[in-house]
Design a protein around this motif. Structure first.
Motif, PDB file in Angstrom:
ATOM      1  N   VAL A 144      24.071  40.317  59.516  1.00 16.18           N
ATOM      2  CA  VAL A 144      24.795  41.593  59.461  1.00 16.18           C
ATOM      3  C   VAL A 144      24.540  42.417  60.724  1.00 16.18           C
ATOM      4  O   VAL A 144      25.473  42.993  61.311  1.00 16.18           O
ATOM      5  N   LEU A 145      23.286  42.463  61.168  1.00 14.48           N
ATOM      6  CA  LEU A 145      22.940  43.248  62.357  1.00 14.48           C
ATOM      7  C   LEU A 145      23.614  42.699  63.611  1.00 14.48           C
ATOM      8  O   LEU A 145      24.163  43.461  64.416  1.00 14.48           O
ATOM      9  N   ILE A 146      23.589  41.382  63.785  1.00 15.28           N
ATOM     10  CA  ILE A 146      24.161  40.790  64.993  1.00 15.28           C
ATOM     11  C   ILE A 146      25.680  40.882  64.993  1.00 15.28           C
ATOM     12  O   ILE A 146      26.297  41.167  66.037  1.00 15.28           O
ATOM     13  N   LEU A 147      26.316  40.676  63.842  1.00 15.76           N
ATOM     14  CA  LEU A 147      27.767  40.834  63.773  1.00 15.76           C
ATOM     15  C   LEU A 147      28.163  42.292  63.997  1.00 15.76           C
ATOM     16  O   LEU A 147      29.208  42.575  64.603  1.00 15.76           O
ATOM     17  N   SER A 148      27.323  43.219  63.556  1.00 14.82           N
ATOM     18  CA  SER A 148      27.571  44.640  63.840  1.00 14.82           C
ATOM     19  C   SER A 148      27.457  44.897  65.338  1.00 14.82           C
ATOM     20  O   SER A 148      28.271  45.631  65.918  1.00 14.82           O
ATOM     21  N   ALA A 149      26.444  44.289  65.961  1.00 16.87           N
ATOM     22  CA  ALA A 149      26.280  44.417  67.407  1.00 16.87           C
ATOM     23  C   ALA A 149      27.501  43.868  68.140  1.00 16.87           C
ATOM     24  O   ALA A 149      27.959  44.435  69.138  1.00 16.87           O
TER      25      ALA A 149
END
Length: 296
Positions: A144-149
Motif C-alpha cells: 500500500v505504501l509503495i503504490l501510494s508513493a
C-alpha cells in the motif's frame, strides 16, 4: 543515439537501480523521514545559492517538491524501513508508469492506445501476485505504501509534463529545497526528538548512503537524464527506465542477499512485460508493420 549517449543512459539506470539497496543501508541507522529530509537538504544546500531559479512557476516547484519530495519519498522510505525489500520496492514503484498514463487520460484527455491498455492489464495482473505473497519480501502495508508513493510520483510527473524548456538540474535543486523543513518537523514529532545525536552517531556507511542518494542519484543522475532528454526524443530515452527494476532486483540480491520466491518471480516477469508493452508496444508494431509493407 550514439555509443556515448547509450553509455550515459545505462549509467543513469545503473545509479537509480542500485539506489534502492543503498537506501536500505542508510535506513539501518536512520529513521526514514529523517533520512529523506537529510537527502534533500544536502542536494539543496548550498547549491541554491549558486544556481538560478528555474524559468517556471513557483507553484510547479512547490507541487513537485510536495508530491515527489515530501510524499513519494516519505512513503517509499517508510515502506523500505521494515515492510519491503529493495528489489521489490524498485519494481512496484514502476506502477507510476500506469498511474501517469491514467492521470494523463483524465487531465490532458490523452487517448490510450491498444498497446498501452494491454500492457496496463498485464502489469496490473502481475501486481496482483504480490498480494498473495505478503510477509516474505513485502507486507501488505508495504504494498500500500509503495503504490501510494507511485501515485504521488505520477502526480509530480503530470506537473512536470506541463513544464517546457526548463533546465532539469536547476529545477531539481530548487525542488529539493521544499522537503527538508516539513520532513524534519514530521521526523521530530513522530520519529525522534534527538536527530542531531542520531546523525553524530551514524556510521560512515550511513553517510555514504545519504551522499549517494543525494549527490549521485539526484544531482548527477538527473543532470545526465536531463541532458539526454534535451538532446534526444523522450520516446528514445524513457524506455531505458525499464531496466531500473531489473538492476534493483539484481543489486539487492548481490548487496543484501534478497531473493524472490516463485510467485514473486512470476509477478515480476508479468509487470516488466506489461511495462515493456505499454512503453514500446506501439513502436514495435509500427516498425513491424512498416517493414512488412516495404517487403510487399
Amino acid at each position: 543515439m550514439n555509443l556515448k549517449s547509450i553509455s550515459l543512459a545505462l549509467i543513469v539506470v545503473l545509479i537509480w537501480g542500485v539506489n534502492f539497496s543503498v537506501i536500505k543501508f542508510g535506513l539501518e541507522e536512520l529513521p526514514p523521514i529523517l533520512f529523506s529530509s537529510l537527502r534533500f537538504f544536502i542536494v539543496a544546500i548550498p547549491a541554491v545559492f549558486f544556481i538560478p531559479f528555474p524559468k517556471t512557476s513557483v507553484w510547479n516547484v512547490l507541487g513537485v517538491g510536495l508530491f515527489l519530495g515530501v510524499l513519494k519519498f516519505s512513503f517509499l522510505f517508510i515502506a523500505m524501513k521494515a515492510d519491503a525489500s529493495a528489489g521489490i520496492s524498485s519494481l512496484l514503484l514502476q506502477a507510476q508508469v500506469i498511474f501517469t498514463i491514467i492521470l494523463s487520460m483524465i487531465i490532458f484527455k490523452e487517448k490510450v492506445s491498444n498497446a498501452q491498455l494491454l500492457g496496463m492489464i498485464i502489469a496490473l495482473y502481475g501486481f496482483g501476485f504480490f498480494f498473495f505473497t505478503v510477509d516474505t519480501n513485502i507486507t501488505l502495508l508495504g504494498i500500500v505504501l509503495i503504490l501510494s508513493a507511485a501515485i504521488f510520483w505520477s502526480v509530480s510527473n503530470v506537473i512536470m509534463k506541463q513544464i517546457k524548456d526548463v533546465n532539469l538540474l536547476h529545477f531539481m535543486v530548487w525542488v529539493s529545497l521544499i522537503p527538508p523543513l516539513p520532513l524534519f518537523i514530521l521526523s521530530y514529532i513522530f520519529e525522534t526528538h534527538e536527530p542531531l545525536t542520531l546523525l553524530l552517531n551514524s556510521s560512515i556507511k550511513t553517510w555514504i548512503s545519504v551522499a549517494y542518494t543525494g549527490y549521485i542519484s539526484t544531482l548527477v543522475a538527473f543532470a545526465i537524464w536531463g541532458w539526454l532528454l534535451k538532446n534526444y526524443n523522450s520516446a528514445i530515452v524513457t524506455p531505458f527506465a525499464l531496466v531500473i527494476p531489473v538492476i534493483g532486483i539484481i543489486s539487492s540480491n548481490i548487496l543484501l542477499n534478497e531473493k524472490l520466491n516463485q510467485v514473486e518471480v512470476m509477478g515480476t516477469i508479468l509487470i516488466l512485460f506489461g511495462l515493456f508493452i505499454s512503453v514500446l508496444g506501439n513502436r514495435i508494431y509500427t516498425l513491424v508493420f512498416k517493414t512488412k509493407k516495404r517487403r510487399e
